[in-house]
Design a protein around this motif. Sequence first.
Motif, PDB file in Angstrom:
ATOM      1  N   THR A   1       4.601  -1.902   2.811  1.00  0.00           N
ATOM      2  CA  THR A   1       4.350  -3.157   3.576  1.00  0.00           C
ATOM      3  C   THR A   1       3.744  -2.671   5.081  1.00  0.00           C
ATOM      4  OG1 THR A   1       5.884  -4.395   2.378  1.00  0.00           O
ATOM      5  CG2 THR A   1       4.985  -5.246   4.420  1.00  0.00           C
ATOM      6  N   LEU A   2       2.564  -3.344   5.490  1.00  0.00           N
ATOM      7  CA  LEU A   2       2.069  -3.051   7.005  1.00  0.00           C
ATOM      8  C   LEU A   2       3.026  -4.102   7.567  1.00  0.00           C
ATOM      9  CD1 LEU A   2      -1.861  -3.375   6.359  1.00  0.00           C
ATOM     10  CD2 LEU A   2      -0.579  -1.410   6.929  1.00  0.00           C
ATOM     11  N   ASN A   3       3.706  -3.225   8.786  1.00  0.00           N
ATOM     12  CA  ASN A   3       4.579  -3.895   9.435  1.00  0.00           C
ATOM     13  C   ASN A   3       3.781  -4.552  10.726  1.00  0.00           C
ATOM     14  OD1 ASN A   3       4.047  -1.619  11.213  1.00  0.00           O
ATOM     15  ND2 ASN A   3       5.696  -0.688  10.119  1.00  0.00           N
ATOM     16  N   THR A   4       2.540  -4.416  10.836  1.00  0.00           N
ATOM     17  CA  THR A   4       1.894  -5.267  11.797  1.00  0.00           C
ATOM     18  C   THR A   4       0.366  -5.106  11.497  1.00  0.00           C
ATOM     19  OG1 THR A   4       1.293  -5.150  14.124  1.00  0.00           O
ATOM     20  CG2 THR A   4       1.155  -3.108  13.135  1.00  0.00           C
ATOM     21  N   PRO A   5      -0.210  -6.516  12.023  1.00  0.00           N
ATOM     22  CA  PRO A   5      -1.761  -6.320  11.577  1.00  0.00           C
ATOM     23  C   PRO A   5      -2.651  -5.153  11.979  1.00  0.00           C
ATOM     24  CG  PRO A   5      -0.828  -8.511  12.168  1.00  0.00           C
ATOM     25  CD  PRO A   5       0.317  -7.677  12.551  1.00  0.00           C
TER      26      PRO A   5
ATOM     27  N   ASN B   1       3.207  12.614  13.920  1.00  0.00           N
ATOM     28  CA  ASN B   1       3.509  13.884  13.130  1.00  0.00           C
ATOM     29  C   ASN B   1       3.539  13.627  11.549  1.00  0.00           C
ATOM     30  OD1 ASN B   1       5.615  13.372  15.626  1.00  0.00           O
ATOM     31  ND2 ASN B   1       5.412  15.609  15.132  1.00  0.00           N
ATOM     32  N   GLU B   2       3.323  14.763  10.911  1.00  0.00           N
ATOM     33  CA  GLU B   2       3.148  14.700   9.539  1.00  0.00           C
ATOM     34  C   GLU B   2       4.226  14.163   8.889  1.00  0.00           C
ATOM     35  OE1 GLU B   2       0.903  16.115   7.380  1.00  0.00           O
ATOM     36  OE2 GLU B   2      -0.500  16.801   8.973  1.00  0.00           O
ATOM     37  N   GLY B   3       3.948  13.329   7.930  1.00  0.00           N
ATOM     38  CA  GLY B   3       4.972  12.654   7.174  1.00  0.00           C
ATOM     39  C   GLY B   3       5.454  11.206   7.569  1.00  0.00           C
ATOM     40  N   ILE B   4       4.899  10.823   8.979  1.00  0.00           N
ATOM     41  CA  ILE B   4       5.166   9.583   9.476  1.00  0.00           C
ATOM     42  C   ILE B   4       3.930   8.741   9.650  1.00  0.00           C
ATOM     43  CG2 ILE B   4       6.126   8.612  11.401  1.00  0.00           C
ATOM     44  CD1 ILE B   4       7.594  11.323  11.982  1.00  0.00           C
ATOM     45  N   ASN B   5       4.046   7.391   9.141  1.00  0.00           N
ATOM     46  CA  ASN B   5       3.066   6.266   9.414  1.00  0.00           C
ATOM     47  C   ASN B   5       3.864   5.228  10.006  1.00  0.00           C
ATOM     48  OD1 ASN B   5       1.420   3.853   9.060  1.00  0.00           O
ATOM     49  ND2 ASN B   5       0.333   4.968   7.275  1.00  0.00           N
ATOM     50  N   VAL B   6       3.629   4.960  11.184  1.00  0.00           N
ATOM     51  CA  VAL B   6       4.352   3.914  11.935  1.00  0.00           C
ATOM     52  C   VAL B   6       3.965   2.502  11.589  1.00  0.00           C
ATOM     53  CG1 VAL B   6       4.901   5.422  13.815  1.00  0.00           C
ATOM     54  CG2 VAL B   6       2.912   3.955  13.995  1.00  0.00           C
ATOM     55  N   PHE B   7       3.065   2.357  11.141  1.00  0.00           N
ATOM     56  CA  PHE B   7       2.331   1.064  10.714  1.00  0.00           C
ATOM     57  C   PHE B   7       2.817   0.218   9.100  1.00  0.00           C
ATOM     58  CE2 PHE B   7      -0.572   2.919  13.871  1.00  0.00           C
ATOM     59  CZ  PHE B   7      -0.543   1.774  14.726  1.00  0.00           C
ATOM     60  N   VAL B   8       3.358   1.584   8.284  1.00  0.00           N
ATOM     61  CA  VAL B   8       3.485   0.995   6.930  1.00  0.00           C
ATOM     62  C   VAL B   8       4.995   1.430   6.756  1.00  0.00           C
ATOM     63  CG1 VAL B   8       3.000   1.715   4.657  1.00  0.00           C
ATOM     64  CG2 VAL B   8       1.362   1.748   6.433  1.00  0.00           C
ATOM     65  N   ASP B   9       5.778   0.300   6.391  1.00  0.00           N
ATOM     66  CA  ASP B   9       7.100   0.519   5.956  1.00  0.00           C
ATOM     67  C   ASP B   9       7.060   1.333   4.697  1.00  0.00           C
ATOM     68  OD1 ASP B   9       8.030  -0.971   7.880  1.00  0.00           O
ATOM     69  OD2 ASP B   9       8.051  -2.943   6.781  1.00  0.00           O
ATOM     70  N   ASP B  10       8.651   1.745   4.308  1.00  0.00           N
ATOM     71  CA  ASP B  10       8.815   2.637   3.136  1.00  0.00           C
ATOM     72  C   ASP B  10       8.380   2.015   1.839  1.00  0.00           C
ATOM     73  OD1 ASP B  10       9.789   4.574   4.992  1.00  0.00           O
ATOM     74  OD2 ASP B  10      12.057   3.921   4.629  1.00  0.00           O
ATOM     75  N   ASP B  11       8.336   0.626   1.544  1.00  0.00           N
ATOM     76  CA  ASP B  11       7.812   0.039   0.363  1.00  0.00           C
ATOM     77  C   ASP B  11       6.359  -0.312   0.518  1.00  0.00           C
ATOM     78  OD1 ASP B  11       7.661  -1.945   2.169  1.00  0.00           O
ATOM     79  OD2 ASP B  11       8.567  -3.628   0.996  1.00  0.00           O
TER      80      ASP B  11
ATOM     81  N   ALA C   1       0.930  -1.058   0.117  1.00  0.00           N
ATOM     82  CA  ALA C   1       0.006   0.011   0.061  1.00  0.00           C
ATOM     83  C   ALA C   1       1.060   1.146   0.040  1.00  0.00           C
ATOM     84  CB  ALA C   1      -0.973  -0.111   1.246  1.00  0.00           C
ATOM     85  N   THR C   2       1.454   1.527  -1.033  1.00  0.00           N
ATOM     86  CA  THR C   2       2.603   2.435  -1.337  1.00  0.00           C
ATOM     87  C   THR C   2       1.920   3.992  -1.063  1.00  0.00           C
ATOM     88  OG1 THR C   2       2.093   2.743  -3.773  1.00  0.00           O
ATOM     89  CG2 THR C   2       3.944   1.294  -2.748  1.00  0.00           C
ATOM     90  N   TRP C   3       0.366   3.955  -1.263  1.00  0.00           N
ATOM     91  CA  TRP C   3      -0.035   5.213  -1.023  1.00  0.00           C
ATOM     92  C   TRP C   3      -0.334   5.550   0.650  1.00  0.00           C
ATOM     93  CZ3 TRP C   3      -1.935   0.646  -3.032  1.00  0.00           C
ATOM     94  CH2 TRP C   3      -2.840   0.247  -2.532  1.00  0.00           C
ATOM     95  N   LEU C   4      -0.049   4.661   1.402  1.00  0.00           N
ATOM     96  CA  LEU C   4      -0.225   4.837   2.640  1.00  0.00           C
ATOM     97  C   LEU C   4       1.255   5.621   3.273  1.00  0.00           C
ATOM     98  CD1 LEU C   4      -2.165   2.079   4.149  1.00  0.00           C
ATOM     99  CD2 LEU C   4      -2.931   4.125   3.798  1.00  0.00           C
TER     100      LEU C   4
END
Length: 256
Positions: free
Chosen positions: A90-94, A78-88, A36-39
């Motif tokens: 990939t959801l890093n946790t369910p 913070n803006e620009g940070i999604n802790v559940f999605v890796d840079d590629d 989900a690169t859009w996330l």
Amino acid sequence: MATAPQNPALPLFYKDLIPLNSQQHANWKTRSTDKATWLVGVNSIPLTVEEFPQAQRNFPIIFTAGDNPIPLALMGMNEGINVFVDDDGTLNTPVYVPAYARRYPFMLAKLRPEAEELSLCVDPTSGLVGEIDEGEDLFDGAEPTETTKNMLKFCENFEVAGNKTANFMADLKKHDLLMDGELNIDTGNGQPFNYRGFQMVDENKLREVRGDVLRQWNQNGMLPLIYSHLFSLELVRDLFGRQMAQGKMPQPVANA
């Protein structure tokens, strides 16, 4: 919650929007992806009230500032940070993924600002639709395929949920239950992290709501949704902790 497909005011995630039709897109397919690169880098995503019970297990639910607030699932402090999605992507946790994000690259939109009807549109820049080698056909001759019909139904249900959400927000405003939010997290180094620029339900005012209104809210399901929001705020420290563990914290700003 439909948005007219007009640049530059396109909705979150969408870089372009075009209406689908069997003449121009007879050979188009749509493919699924686990990336989900859009996330990536999106710290808050619009949420409908129907999603509160599921979303509140994973994310703080807040409301945007301003006169027309909407609910958001907070996926980063913070803006620009999604802790559940890796840079590629990939959801890093369910976790629960909001419907707003799951419908991408499709959405219902007005083709003209004055139009009443909504049309199924798509972001052709997404890489998930087009004349691609693998995927599900969007059309079978002049008729939409089951894949297209299912996505249309999903988007229609999202619009219905959006209307319910608007009514929920109108009730909160009617009873003056929203207040400017502020979160202060002290990490013990003498410089707390302060977060503002959002709204939340004022618990003191909620306690003062008349009994007959509370009964109505309990019967129509609004009261549990309010408490889903309030309970979800307990996850702020967990979200902050995840962001800190990932090394994505900005420099703290001391109170003036």
